[in-house]
Design a protein around this motif. Structure first.
Motif, PDB file in Angstrom:
ATOM      1  N   GLY A  49       0.794  -1.215   0.000  1.00 50.47           N
ATOM      2  CA  GLY A  49       0.000   0.000   0.000  1.00 50.47           C
ATOM      3  C   GLY A  49       0.828   1.267   0.000  1.00 50.47           C
ATOM      4  N   VAL A  50       2.138   1.103   0.088  1.00 47.34           N
ATOM      5  CA  VAL A  50       3.033   2.251   0.182  1.00 47.34           C
ATOM      6  C   VAL A  50       3.891   2.410  -1.066  1.00 47.34           C
ATOM      7  CG1 VAL A  50       4.943   3.248   1.517  1.00 47.34           C
ATOM      8  CG2 VAL A  50       3.106   2.020   2.692  1.00 47.34           C
ATOM      9  N   LEU A  51       4.335   1.304  -1.624  1.00 51.60           N
ATOM     10  CA  LEU A  51       5.244   1.324  -2.771  1.00 51.60           C
ATOM     11  C   LEU A  51       4.711   0.405  -3.879  1.00 51.60           C
ATOM     12  CD1 LEU A  51       8.477   1.108  -0.607  1.00 51.60           C
ATOM     13  CD2 LEU A  51       7.825   3.068  -2.024  1.00 51.60           C
ATOM     14  N   PRO A  52       5.128   0.600  -5.139  1.00 51.39           N
ATOM     15  CA  PRO A  52       4.571  -0.154  -6.276  1.00 51.39           C
ATOM     16  C   PRO A  52       5.132  -1.577  -6.391  1.00 51.39           C
ATOM     17  CG  PRO A  52       6.250   1.325  -7.079  1.00 51.39           C
ATOM     18  CD  PRO A  52       6.112   1.611  -5.609  1.00 51.39           C
ATOM     19  N   VAL A  53       4.917  -2.380  -5.338  1.00 52.96           N
ATOM     20  CA  VAL A  53       5.461  -3.734  -5.303  1.00 52.96           C
ATOM     21  C   VAL A  53       4.421  -4.703  -4.757  1.00 52.96           C
ATOM     22  CG1 VAL A  53       7.828  -2.895  -4.963  1.00 52.96           C
ATOM     23  CG2 VAL A  53       6.420  -3.449  -2.966  1.00 52.96           C
ATOM     24  N   LYS A  54       4.676  -6.009  -4.972  1.00 56.45           N
ATOM     25  CA  LYS A  54       3.853  -7.065  -4.380  1.00 56.45           C
ATOM     26  C   LYS A  54       4.781  -8.113  -3.785  1.00 56.45           C
ATOM     27  CE  LYS A  54       1.594  -7.955  -8.242  1.00 56.45           C
ATOM     28  NZ  LYS A  54       0.657  -8.556  -9.211  1.00 56.45           N
ATOM     29  N   VAL A  55       4.477  -8.561  -2.549  1.00 59.16           N
ATOM     30  CA  VAL A  55       5.274  -9.634  -1.953  1.00 59.16           C
ATOM     31  C   VAL A  55       4.657 -10.964  -2.349  1.00 59.16           C
ATOM     32  CG1 VAL A  55       6.176  -8.264  -0.056  1.00 59.16           C
ATOM     33  CG2 VAL A  55       3.992  -9.427   0.231  1.00 59.16           C
ATOM     34  N   LYS A  56       5.513 -11.923  -2.678  1.00 57.70           N
ATOM     35  CA  LYS A  56       5.059 -13.202  -3.227  1.00 57.70           C
ATOM     36  C   LYS A  56       5.744 -14.369  -2.512  1.00 57.70           C
ATOM     37  CE  LYS A  56       2.633 -11.854  -6.982  1.00 57.70           C
ATOM     38  NZ  LYS A  56       1.292 -12.347  -7.330  1.00 57.70           N
ATOM     39  N   TRP A  57       5.195 -15.551  -2.730  1.00 55.52           N
ATOM     40  CA  TRP A  57       5.840 -16.793  -2.310  1.00 55.52           C
ATOM     41  C   TRP A  57       5.568 -17.847  -3.353  1.00 55.52           C
ATOM     42  CZ3 TRP A  57       4.735 -21.890  -1.676  1.00 55.52           C
ATOM     43  CH2 TRP A  57       5.699 -22.663  -1.040  1.00 55.52           C
TER      44      TRP A  57
END
Length: 594
Positions: A49-57
């Motif tokens: 919600g802060v930076l243009p990224v997604k955390v994945k696994w």
């Protein structure tokens, strides 16, 4: 063969049946164990919600991070304040141990001591010490009283152990930095526990607003304990046993926990240059999600207050993995892999390292030229993989055995050569390269420069090493610096230009806006601008031509430096603004001279 026969006979006795069942169960258990548990990324999703990224696994990659959309070069993708950090030994009394600002120094008088540490009767000596420091352990310096107070809760946990850290370190042959790192983590753990802090990190895009990542996140990191050399780990255990005995009961951890923290820090640490001094720190979110690649698309940078941020160096498409590099990528593949195994305890299998050497840019950085066609480089596909640091340390000859009786082939002609002979050529080059650097370390610039220039004649001019070989490129880098020191600026400019040409000459060798490349552009531009001003009074045709050439080179190199610094540090960063100012000056000089 007996057990194989038993499985194919119609009648199987009870003993064989039980053995077969046990083996099947064992295989099933192994498969269960080998299956990775799905990592819980819940506490890290706030970054989305802060930076243009997604955390994945994924089972193949584990935790990783990707671009949430198409993002251009220079995009901020992470901001993190370390959970724990230490000032390196060489900078111990130079910067604040809390905020990393430079400290002020005062002069004190103290009793003089001899080489054995005994006081010399009736004699005193003057010493420079930090104005603000811990008077109990004498192992923590601060820039102000406020910083000392802000760090007090963490330091109180460490103080008694820090007072004995050097003697414990010497007794067990363990780096004092390793022990201080564990104490820093224990200090953060105690502060978080005392404040009932949440395990969830607070993400921000504002560097000045960043808070330390919670200690609980450190425990998500892989310690890679089984890859650390066994004998070294025994010494660490013995040293940490003494260290934790000096930690207050309220903050004490078990020996096994302390060893785990040592392994986590040593495997996942980042070294940053802050205010021109080095710190070591652990940034859990970055370490967990930004995987290493020898062809990275991101770069991590240390801010003046020890906060680390990550920016993209190149354009990254949506869902593209965001990666950083833990080693210098302008070196041979084998060296990168060995460095990573020794420091990070894994054998690199990134795309660049996994690509066949014959199809990779690494063939040039490793490159030994073909003596037949004088054009292609000799290719030998390395097959030996090292997964255990103990294997590398105890049987270094295993890698030599791998090449016995094998041949390297030229990429451009049918020529072949025994790999052992190629290794001999490379060993000779490394020896000569090392001799030149030893000469420079002794302070003999003239002789060192002669040896380095002879290295180029012997190995490049005679077509032994590829022009893009890492040892040749590093020779030009060293010559550039030596000639600058000696005041031979025209020659330094020439060598600087060669370095840039070599790094940019092969697609994939370094990414666009790679920090080292950007700074080579900056140094070239700066030297060219100064030389142009110096030579401007020479109005002969040759003099005017030389001045115009330098001004043109300064303008184009400042443009590259400004573009690169804007991507790495941000458009409004002091470094980018410096490059912009010098670029405008170079343009004015160029237009005025024209």
């Amino acid at each position: 063969f007996g057990s194989m026969a038993a499985t194919t006979e119609p009648a199987v006795d009870a003993q064989n049946a039980a053995a077969a069942a046990a083996a099947a169960a064992n295989d099933a258990n192994k498969k269960k164990k080998s299956k990775k548990a799905v990592a819980d990324n819940t506490k890290y999703t706030g970054i989305e919600g802060v930076l243009p990224v997604k955390v994945k696994w994924s089972n193949a990659k584990g935790r990783h991070i990707v671009a949430a959309k198409d993002i251009p070069a220079g995009t901020l993708v992470a901001v993190e304040k370390a959970t724990a950090s230490i000032v390196r030994n060489q900078s111990f009394v130079s910067i604040c141990h809390h905020c990393f600002k430079p400290v002020t120094i005062k002069t004190q008088t103290r009793p003089k001591v001899d080489a054995q540490g005994n006081q010399v009767a009736g004699q005193v000596e003057k010493v420079n010490v930090p104005t603000h420091s811990c008077t109990t352990c004498k192992m923590a310096a601060y820039c102000s009283e406020a910083c000392q107070q802000n760090h007090a809760a963490e330091h109180q946990v460490q103080c008694a152990a820090l007072a004995e850290i050097n003697s414990i370190s010497s007794a067990h042959r363990v780096s004092p930095e390793s022990l201080r790192a564990v104490l820093a983590l224990i200090g953060r753990r105690a502060v978080d526990k005392a404040s009932n802090r949440s395990d969830t990190p607070e993400f921000t895009e504002n560097v000045s607003a960043a808070k330390p990542t919670p200690f609980a996140c450190v425990l998500d990191l892989n310690p890679n304990r089984h890859y650390i050399e066994r004998e070294a780990l025994k010494e660490v255990q013995a040293a940490l046993k003494e260290v934790i005995a000096l930690v207050p009961d309220s903050a004490k951890v078990s020996l096994s926990e302390a060893v785990e923290l040592h392994c986590i820090f040593s495997t996942n640490q980042h070294q940053l240059v802050v205010n021109n001094h080095q710190i070591l720190a652990v940034y859990p979110t970055t370490a967990l999600f930004f995987h290493h690649s020898c062809s990275p698309n991101c770069v991590y940078i240390g801010e003046t207050n020890g906060v680390m941020y990550v920016r993209t160096m190149v354009d990254v498409p949506a869902d593209g993995d965001l990666t950083i590099s833990y080693v210098e990528i302008c070196q041979p593949r084998e060296q990168r892999r060995r460095d990573l195994l020794l420091t990070r305890h894994f054998w690199c299998k990134c795309r660049r390292c996994s690509t066949l050497l014959s199809k990779s840019v690494d063939r040039f950085m490793d490159g030994i030229q073909c003596t037949s066609c004088k054009n292609g480089v000799m290719i030998f596909e390395e097959t030996k993989e090292v997964q255990d640091i103990n294997e590398l340390m105890t049987d270094i000859s295993a890698l030599d055995k791998e090449i016995q009786g094998k041949y390297a082939e030229c990429e451009s002609c049918p020529a072949k050569i025994e790999v052992t002979k190629l290794v001999d050529v490379l060993k000779a080059a490394i020896t000569d390269y090392g001799i030149a650097h030893q000469t420079l370390q002794k302070g003999d610039l003239d002789q060192g420069r002669y040896q380095l220039e002879k290295f180029i004649k012997d190995y490049e001019d005679k077509h032994i090493l590829s022009p893009y070989n890492a040892y040749l490129v590093n020779t030009y880098i060293t010559l550039m610096r030596v000639c600058t020191q000696m005041g031979s600026v025209d020659r330094a400019i020439r060598y600087n230009g060669v370095v840039i040409q070599r790094l940019e000459g092969i697609e994939g060798a370094v990414p666009s806006n790679y920090p080292r490349l950007v700074e080579y552009h900056m140094s070239l531009a700066d030297m060219c601008l100064k030389q142009a001003k110096k030579k401007a009074s020479n109005r002969t045709p040759l003099g005017r031509s030389t001045t115009r050439k330098y001004l043109s080179e300064a303008k184009s190199s400042f443009e590259a430096a400004y573009k690169g610094r804007s991507a790495i540090y941000g458009e409004n960063s002091p470094r980018a603004l410096e490059a912009k100012r010098l670029l405008e000056e170079a343009k004015r000089e160029y237009n005025a001279y024209a």
